[in-house]
Design an enzyme around this catalytic site. Structure first.
Site, PDB file in Angstrom:
ATOM      1  N   ALA A   1       0.817  -1.209   0.000  1.00  0.00           N
ATOM      2  CA  ALA A   1       0.000   0.000   0.000  1.00  0.00           C
ATOM      3  C   ALA A   1       0.857   1.268   0.000  1.00  0.00           C
ATOM      4  O   ALA A   1       2.087   1.217   0.028  1.00  0.00           O
ATOM      5  CB  ALA A   1      -0.943  -0.018   1.196  1.00  0.00           C
ATOM      6  N   HIS A   2       0.178   2.401  -0.011  1.00  0.00           N
ATOM      7  CA  HIS A   2       0.853   3.695  -0.138  1.00  0.00           C
ATOM      8  C   HIS A   2       1.764   3.987   1.057  1.00  0.00           C
ATOM      9  O   HIS A   2       1.459   3.663   2.195  1.00  0.00           O
ATOM     10  CB  HIS A   2      -0.166   4.829  -0.300  1.00  0.00           C
ATOM     11  CG  HIS A   2      -1.125   4.958   0.842  1.00  0.00           C
ATOM     12  ND1 HIS A   2      -0.864   5.701   1.963  1.00  0.00           N
ATOM     13  CD2 HIS A   2      -2.356   4.419   1.030  1.00  0.00           C
ATOM     14  CE1 HIS A   2      -1.888   5.647   2.791  1.00  0.00           C
ATOM     15  NE2 HIS A   2      -2.804   4.859   2.246  1.00  0.00           N
ATOM     16  N   ASN A   3       2.923   4.569   0.734  1.00  0.00           N
ATOM     17  CA  ASN A   3       3.905   5.038   1.726  1.00  0.00           C
ATOM     18  C   ASN A   3       4.541   3.908   2.545  1.00  0.00           C
ATOM     19  O   ASN A   3       5.189   4.160   3.563  1.00  0.00           O
ATOM     20  CB  ASN A   3       3.299   6.066   2.678  1.00  0.00           C
ATOM     21  CG  ASN A   3       3.018   7.381   1.976  1.00  0.00           C
ATOM     22  OD1 ASN A   3       1.888   7.617   1.533  1.00  0.00           O
ATOM     23  ND2 ASN A   3       4.017   8.233   1.859  1.00  0.00           N
TER      24      ASN A   3
ATOM     25  N   SER B   1       1.720   2.983   5.037  1.00  0.00           N
ATOM     26  CA  SER B   1       2.705   3.604   5.928  1.00  0.00           C
ATOM     27  C   SER B   1       3.364   2.631   6.895  1.00  0.00           C
ATOM     28  O   SER B   1       4.048   3.057   7.825  1.00  0.00           O
ATOM     29  CB  SER B   1       2.087   4.775   6.718  1.00  0.00           C
ATOM     30  OG  SER B   1       1.648   5.790   5.827  1.00  0.00           O
TER      31      SER B   1
END
Length: 340
Positions: free
Chosen positions: A240-242, A260
């Site tokens: 997923a993102h980051n 994250s």
């Protein structure tokens, strides 16, 4: 090409046990051996095959002790599996490689294409891309604007790489991978509607990363989603993102890491591991299959279960769990006796 046992032993820094002049030109599993082929033995479960295999040469660990006569020539090495990997890489490097740009490929005039690059049929290379020396882009792959692909990286068919992503040197990206799609960012309003949060970041794959088929790696909301040097990710994974994944980490199929989260270096995530967002997994951690990580892991080690717990505790609890029905029956019987 053919190689003698002596040539292979010299290459692998091993010792020949048998005919050093016997030749091989191909590989075979030890149970499917044939003359002129090379096999290996590293798993003790397959030891019995070494006495019947028809392969001409078998790689074995240097401490292997035969209990029966063996027809094949042995090459004794420190680690038979690593030796096989070395030979397979050599064979792959000797295979002819494609170069050139297919006439049906669409390459932006502003893209910079290096030497000895291959771009296959119907591939698309966006504006201001850099496709470095020796890189290979297979048919029907779409690479967005401002993407950099490092030297000798290989991107197989039907891969989508979104704008501004960075692919390091010697990376391998298998078919169906999507790199840089929007992260799952939505903000609910007072009425319960989900409003999209623009995802403005990118994805960075450092050198020597391999991504399995149909895996997805989302771009960062801001900044970068990063997969660090040498990490290997299997098929059907979701990053997923980051997220940041450290160096030389291995992630098996159907694992997912939420936004994250920070995964350390030299970690192992077995199949169907799930990691929640905004947590940290330290260097050297092993997560067994189907482990669910719902909070920070503070000490390296092996973990299992959902929520994750030290694997020794998980095994002990699993044994107790099998006895719960009997324990319940005993408890009911004791309560009955006490009432009497």
């Amino acid at each position: 090409m053919e190689f003698t046992a002596k040539q292979l032993a010299d290459l692998l820094k091993g010792a020949v046990d048998g005919d050093e002049n016997v030749k091989v030109s191909d590989f075979a599993k030890i149970e499917e051996g044939a003359p002129g082929k090379l096999s290996f033995l590293s798993n003790k479960k397959y030891t019995h095959y070494i006495y019947t295999t028809e392969s001409s040469i078998v790689l074995v660990d240097e401490d292997f002790v035969a209990e029966q006569p063996i027809k094949a020539t042995l090459i004794r090495v420190k680690n038979a599996y690593e030796a096989l990997a070395t030979l397979l890489k050599l064979a792959a490097d000797l295979m002819p490689r494609k170069t050139g740009i297919h006439h049906s490929a669409i390459v932006s005039p502003s893209a910079k294409i290096g030497d000895l690059v291959y771009i296959g049929a119907y591939a698309v290379i966006g504006d201001k891309c850099v496709i470095s020396d020796g890189a290979m882009v297979y048919p029907h792959t779409c690479i967005g604007d401002n993407v950099t692909v490092g030297e000798s990286s290989r991107i197989y068919s039907n891969v989508s790489i979104y704008d501004n992503c960075v692919i390091g040197q010697r990376c391998v990206i298998h078919s169906g991978v999507v790199i840089g799609a929007d992260g799952f960012g939505f903000a609910p309003d007072a009425e319960g509607h989900y409003n999209k949060i623009p995802q403005m970041g990118n994805v960075i794959l450092e050198d020597d990363v391999e991504i399995g088929a149909n895996t997805t790696i989302d771009c960062a909301t801001m900044g970068s989603t990063i997969v660090k040097r040498g990490t290997k990710i299997d098929n059907l994974c979701q990053i997923a993102h980051n997220v940041v994944i450290g160096q030389d980490t291995a992630m098996a199929a159907q694992s997912g890491v939420a936004g994250s989260a920070k995964i350390g270096s030299r970690c192992v995530l077995a199949g169907q591991v799930g990691v929640v967002g905004h947590i940290t997994v330290p260097d050297g951690t092993i997560l067994a299959a189907q482990t669910g990580v719902s909070g920070n892991i503070r000490r390296p080690g092996a973990y299992c279960g959902s929520p994750a717990q030290p694997i020794e505790d998980f095994r002990r609890n699993a044994v107790i769990g099998k006895r719960l029905s009997d324990m319940y029956d005993r408890l009911m019987e004791l309560e009955k006796k006490m009432k009497q």
